[in-house]
Design a protein around this motif. Sequence first.
Motif, PDB file in Angstrom:
ATOM      1  N   LYS A 151       0.616  -1.169   0.151  1.00  0.00           N
ATOM      2  CA  LYS A 151       0.275  -0.144   0.005  1.00  0.00           C
ATOM      3  C   LYS A 151       0.885   1.013  -0.744  1.00  0.00           C
ATOM      4  O   LYS A 151       1.895   0.983   0.449  1.00  0.00           O
ATOM      5  CB  LYS A 151      -0.659  -0.220   0.853  1.00  0.00           C
ATOM      6  N   ARG A 152       0.440   2.116  -1.110  1.00  0.00           N
ATOM      7  CA  ARG A 152       1.104   3.233  -0.773  1.00  0.00           C
ATOM      8  C   ARG A 152       0.288   4.201   0.601  1.00  0.00           C
ATOM      9  O   ARG A 152      -0.483   3.995   1.332  1.00  0.00           O
ATOM     10  CB  ARG A 152       0.666   4.157  -1.923  1.00  0.00           C
ATOM     11  N   TRP A 153       1.167   4.681   1.567  1.00  0.00           N
ATOM     12  CA  TRP A 153       2.115   5.643   2.756  1.00  0.00           C
ATOM     13  C   TRP A 153       1.508   7.514   2.337  1.00  0.00           C
ATOM     14  O   TRP A 153       2.063   7.834   1.426  1.00  0.00           O
ATOM     15  CB  TRP A 153       2.039   5.348   3.420  1.00  0.00           C
ATOM     16  N   THR A 154       0.588   7.969   2.924  1.00  0.00           N
ATOM     17  CA  THR A 154       0.598   9.533   2.961  1.00  0.00           C
ATOM     18  C   THR A 154       0.263   9.894   3.960  1.00  0.00           C
ATOM     19  O   THR A 154      -0.625  10.441   5.398  1.00  0.00           O
ATOM     20  CB  THR A 154      -0.635   9.850   2.235  1.00  0.00           C
ATOM     21  N   PHE A 155       1.349  10.998   4.122  1.00  0.00           N
ATOM     22  CA  PHE A 155       1.647  11.507   5.480  1.00  0.00           C
ATOM     23  C   PHE A 155       0.604  12.768   5.564  1.00  0.00           C
ATOM     24  O   PHE A 155       0.389  13.632   4.555  1.00  0.00           O
ATOM     25  CB  PHE A 155       2.453  12.424   5.734  1.00  0.00           C
ATOM     26  N   VAL A 156      -0.043  12.591   6.200  1.00  0.00           N
ATOM     27  CA  VAL A 156      -1.231  14.125   6.547  1.00  0.00           C
ATOM     28  C   VAL A 156      -0.067  15.385   6.725  1.00  0.00           C
ATOM     29  O   VAL A 156      -0.419  16.307   7.401  1.00  0.00           O
ATOM     30  CB  VAL A 156      -2.490  13.777   7.142  1.00  0.00           C
ATOM     31  N   HIS A 177      -7.774   3.939  -1.492  1.00  0.00           N
ATOM     32  CA  HIS A 177      -6.771   2.854  -0.823  1.00  0.00           C
ATOM     33  C   HIS A 177      -4.786   3.014  -0.143  1.00  0.00           C
ATOM     34  O   HIS A 177      -4.419   2.154   0.404  1.00  0.00           O
ATOM     35  CB  HIS A 177      -6.654   1.993  -2.045  1.00  0.00           C
ATOM     36  N   ASN A 178      -4.793   4.288   0.624  1.00  0.00           N
ATOM     37  CA  ASN A 178      -3.442   4.752   0.663  1.00  0.00           C
ATOM     38  C   ASN A 178      -3.999   4.752   2.696  1.00  0.00           C
ATOM     39  O   ASN A 178      -4.707   4.424   2.506  1.00  0.00           O
ATOM     40  CB  ASN A 178      -3.324   6.192  -0.060  1.00  0.00           C
ATOM     41  N   VAL A 179      -2.796   4.231   2.756  1.00  0.00           N
ATOM     42  CA  VAL A 179      -2.319   4.100   4.728  1.00  0.00           C
ATOM     43  C   VAL A 179      -2.442   5.933   4.655  1.00  0.00           C
ATOM     44  O   VAL A 179      -1.039   6.463   4.749  1.00  0.00           O
ATOM     45  CB  VAL A 179      -1.325   3.355   4.640  1.00  0.00           C
ATOM     46  N   PHE A 180      -3.105   6.481   4.845  1.00  0.00           N
ATOM     47  CA  PHE A 180      -2.876   7.761   5.781  1.00  0.00           C
ATOM     48  C   PHE A 180      -2.281   7.862   7.450  1.00  0.00           C
ATOM     49  O   PHE A 180      -2.837   7.599   8.212  1.00  0.00           O
ATOM     50  CB  PHE A 180      -4.260   8.854   5.858  1.00  0.00           C
ATOM     51  N   ILE A 181      -0.937   8.298   7.425  1.00  0.00           N
ATOM     52  CA  ILE A 181      -0.544   9.014   8.649  1.00  0.00           C
ATOM     53  C   ILE A 181      -0.595   9.920   9.346  1.00  0.00           C
ATOM     54  O   ILE A 181      -0.651  10.734   8.472  1.00  0.00           O
ATOM     55  CB  ILE A 181       0.864   7.641   8.157  1.00  0.00           C
ATOM     56  N   ILE A 182      -1.468   9.927  10.600  1.00  0.00           N
ATOM     57  CA  ILE A 182      -1.245  11.211  10.872  1.00  0.00           C
ATOM     58  C   ILE A 182      -0.723  11.562  12.515  1.00  0.00           C
ATOM     59  O   ILE A 182      -0.578  11.258  13.296  1.00  0.00           O
ATOM     60  CB  ILE A 182      -3.069  11.325  11.300  1.00  0.00           C
ATOM     61  N   THR A 208      -7.390   3.416   5.670  1.00  0.00           N
ATOM     62  CA  THR A 208      -7.351   3.055   6.750  1.00  0.00           C
ATOM     63  C   THR A 208      -6.292   4.390   7.211  1.00  0.00           C
ATOM     64  O   THR A 208      -5.776   4.663   6.424  1.00  0.00           O
ATOM     65  CB  THR A 208      -5.792   1.706   6.499  1.00  0.00           C
ATOM     66  N   LYS A 209      -6.592   5.150   8.439  1.00  0.00           N
ATOM     67  CA  LYS A 209      -5.709   6.078   9.277  1.00  0.00           C
ATOM     68  C   LYS A 209      -4.591   5.429  10.508  1.00  0.00           C
ATOM     69  O   LYS A 209      -5.805   4.847  10.861  1.00  0.00           O
ATOM     70  CB  LYS A 209      -6.817   7.448   9.468  1.00  0.00           C
ATOM     71  N   VAL A 210      -4.176   5.795  10.269  1.00  0.00           N
ATOM     72  CA  VAL A 210      -2.838   6.077  11.420  1.00  0.00           C
ATOM     73  C   VAL A 210      -2.691   6.448  12.244  1.00  0.00           C
ATOM     74  O   VAL A 210      -2.023   7.706  11.934  1.00  0.00           O
ATOM     75  CB  VAL A 210      -1.746   5.046  11.150  1.00  0.00           C
TER      76      VAL A 210
END
Length: 255
Positions: A151-156, A177-182, A208-210
Amino acid sequence: MEYKQWYMEYKIHKNRPGLLGDIASMLGMLEVNILTINGVEGKTRGMLLETSDDEKIMLMGEMLKKVDNITVTALRSPRLVDKLAVRHGRYIDRDSDDRKTFRFTRDELGLLVDFLGELFKREGNQVIGLRGMPRVGKTESIIAGSVCAMKRWTFVSSTLLRQTVRSQLAEDEMNPHNVFIIDGIVSTIRSNEKHYNLLKHVMSMPSTKVIEHPDIFVRESEYTYDDFDIIIELRNIPSEEILYDSFTTSYSDDL
């Protein structure tokens, strides 16, 4: 003919020679396939099994009750924690009071990454909280888990390289479909209106949010612990206390 997986776990009272062979032979005669087998924490052994006939599993369970050297402690459809226990030879530490809280230490990063990778493969909305002191490996574990899940991850928001507060994301970054990193501290203590609007949009997406530092995130926002599906705690050592007062000040020194 549809095959179904089962997880069987048994405690060994007397590890006599040939015990595993006898159990494997019984499974073979019943035409139950052994997919994975491993010792799990001491005198416990776990197996991932596969068969097209559920009655054979029930029959096997009844037969093994007559074996004095072992006690079957689990016979069920495999959960994620079961698969990881067989894969890594140890169970994930789970809070006895709050069953959605899982605990790891830094020497279990491989297990944590595997756990996150399996979670990230799930489709739809899920919110995962990740507690831990600075430089314990939180963000790195999320990225590694994303790689495992392809999965691709995206920094919020983030403090991985420097404090980053995003006010907008590119179209490809908004893929559900990305994993969002907060970072829960950055997104609340350093939040501006544009960022908070973006945050609310991301939180409403079926993705998905982490959220790192979920306790600060809950304290400083409209969200609650009920919004979280899973809470993960990562420590350097099991006895380490996660104390936010010791490092939250640095987030707001320049405000």
